[in-house]
Each structure stands twice: as C-alpha cells, then as structure tokens.
Motif scaffolding. Sequence first.
Motif, mmCIF file in Angstrom:
data_model
loop_
_atom_site.group_PDB
_atom_site.id
_atom_site.type_symbol
_atom_site.label_atom_id
_atom_site.label_comp_id
_atom_site.label_asym_id
_atom_site.label_seq_id
_atom_site.Cartn_x
_atom_site.Cartn_y
_atom_site.Cartn_z
ATOM 1 N N UNK A 80 -5.546 -6.454 -1.945
ATOM 2 C CA UNK A 80 -5.984 -5.344 -1.180
ATOM 3 C C UNK A 80 -4.927 -4.487 -0.858
ATOM 4 N N UNK A 81 -3.750 -4.840 -0.540
ATOM 5 C CA UNK A 81 -2.545 -3.868 -0.340
ATOM 6 C C UNK A 81 -2.405 -2.843 -1.408
ATOM 7 N N UNK A 82 -3.042 -3.153 -2.623
ATOM 8 C CA UNK A 82 -2.603 -2.235 -3.717
ATOM 9 C C UNK A 82 -3.745 -1.304 -3.931
ATOM 10 N N UNK A 83 -4.466 -1.337 -3.142
ATOM 11 C CA UNK A 83 -5.705 -0.190 -3.050
ATOM 12 C C UNK A 83 -5.203 1.135 -2.747
ATOM 13 N N UNK A 84 -5.543 2.196 -3.754
ATOM 14 C CA UNK A 84 -4.918 3.503 -3.633
ATOM 15 C C UNK A 84 -5.630 3.993 -2.384
ATOM 16 N N UNK A 85 -4.842 4.748 -1.654
ATOM 17 C CA UNK A 85 -5.264 5.231 -0.810
ATOM 18 C C UNK A 85 -5.394 4.681 0.762
ATOM 19 N N UNK A 86 -4.822 3.390 0.777
ATOM 20 C CA UNK A 86 -4.841 2.657 1.746
ATOM 21 C C UNK A 86 -3.925 2.869 2.978
ATOM 22 N N UNK A 87 -2.930 3.677 2.444
ATOM 23 C CA UNK A 87 -1.901 3.758 3.207
ATOM 24 C C UNK A 87 -0.582 3.109 3.356
ATOM 25 N N UNK A 88 -0.728 1.949 2.655
ATOM 26 C CA UNK A 88 0.400 1.055 2.371
ATOM 27 C C UNK A 88 1.218 1.417 1.375
ATOM 28 N N UNK A 89 2.491 1.206 1.824
ATOM 29 C CA UNK A 89 3.657 1.312 0.643
ATOM 30 C C UNK A 89 4.071 0.245 -0.240
ATOM 31 N N UNK A 90 3.352 -0.768 0.173
ATOM 32 C CA UNK A 90 3.806 -2.037 -0.634
ATOM 33 C C UNK A 90 3.481 -2.035 -2.029
ATOM 34 N N UNK A 91 3.044 -1.121 -2.724
ATOM 35 C CA UNK A 91 3.019 -0.937 -4.216
ATOM 36 C C UNK A 91 4.092 -0.214 -4.684
ATOM 37 N N UNK A 92 4.976 0.013 -3.856
ATOM 38 C CA UNK A 92 6.285 1.182 -4.427
ATOM 39 C C UNK A 92 7.063 0.266 -4.956
ATOM 40 N N UNK A 93 7.559 0.766 -6.164
ATOM 41 C CA UNK A 93 8.604 -0.174 -6.899
ATOM 42 C C UNK A 93 9.935 -0.061 -6.189
ATOM 43 N N UNK A 94 10.592 -0.948 -6.136
ATOM 44 C CA UNK A 94 11.752 -1.235 -5.416
ATOM 45 C C UNK A 94 12.812 -0.266 -5.914
#
Length: 213
Positions: free
Chosen positions: A96-110
């Motif tokens: 769920x952390x990778x849902x677009x528009x969730x406001x999370x930056x956890x899907x950003x490539x390091x």
Amino acid sequence: MNSGMDSGIEDDYAAAGFGQSLDWGARPAVLVIDMVRAYFQPGAELYMGSRDCLDAAARVVSAARAAGVPVVHTRVAYGPGGVDGGLFFRKVGALRHFVTGSGSDLGDIMPEVAPRLDELVITKQYASAFFGTSLSATLASQGIDTLVLCGVSTSGCVRATAVDAISHGYVPIVVRQAVGDRDPGPHEASLFDLAAKYAEVWDEAAVTKRLTP
C-alpha cells in the motif's frame, strides 16, 4: 555452486545434474530491481536493516556506466487503492505504500543508484520485472543477452525476475553482494536455488571486473 549451504546438499544437487554453468554473453545490461526508500529507511515497514547491498549495487552501476553497459531500473507503483495490483497487492499489505498519490516517498529510488536521464525506469506491479512490462521487448531490441541483477529482495523480486529472465532467453547473473533480503535464511536459500536452477551467482568483484573495459 559455491554457496553457504551444507556441502552434503551441494553434493546431492550436483549429483542430480543441477548447477550447470551459463556463459556470460556478448551484450550485457544491468538491472537494478526496486532499490527504493521503503527497504532502506529505518522505521519503514519494509526496512531490511542493512544497506550493504545498496552500496554494492552502486559500485556495479558505476562500473556499468563507465563501460557503456546499459542500466535499467525498476520501481513499484499502483493506481488508486491498488486496483492494478490484483491478488499480490492483497497478499502483501505493505505494498500500500506504493500507491500513487498516497503522499509517501517510500517508492523513490535511492540516490546511490538513481537513474540518469538516459536510463530506462520500468514501473511494475508484480514481483518479476518482466511480468506485464515492456522489459523483454526493450532488451531484445538492443540485442541484450545477459542480465546482471542487483536489488531487493533476493527471495522475492530478484528471484522472480531471474526465473523470468532465463525463461525469456537471457542469461541471469545475480550479484551476490548486491542483492539483499530481510533475513539471511531466505537470502541464502534463494541464492542456492537460483544457482542450482535458474541463474549464475557471481561475486561483486568478478562482475565489476567483467564489466570493466
């Protein structure tokens, strides 16, 4: 197979004909699988507890770029509510952390392995980088025959990608130090199984040496 498994297991697999060698081909590419913030940020639900594989992957990527070898990246992203994630999204709650528009930056490539402007980023919804993506067609169009795999997790997306790579006719080279998992058990077992059936498992030093012009 040079694994950390019991020698009796290695002997048994070898006697059964597993672990034959695949040759590094003429045209490699490096695939950096899901090296995103979710796995390396302390406190995150998917945090693995170590960044050693990230540092190793950064060195492999640097060697590939210096040699003019193509580098491809993958990341995971889902539509609203994970609508395009199917049963996989339901099975693994942390997706769920990778849902677009969730406001999370956890899907950003390091940043250590961040793609350059001329490098392809494949967005996927499932474990394998091949499933439901254009990866195979892209590699074929460039004459790629060998896929050097870095990323996370060893027992999940790396393993699934390696299995699909050999199924599509690419030689998978898994970089031992540049892949990681939450626990040594699944990590080592997956590397053993990959080396036995689906891929070559090489040390980082051997890979960077092979990539160096």
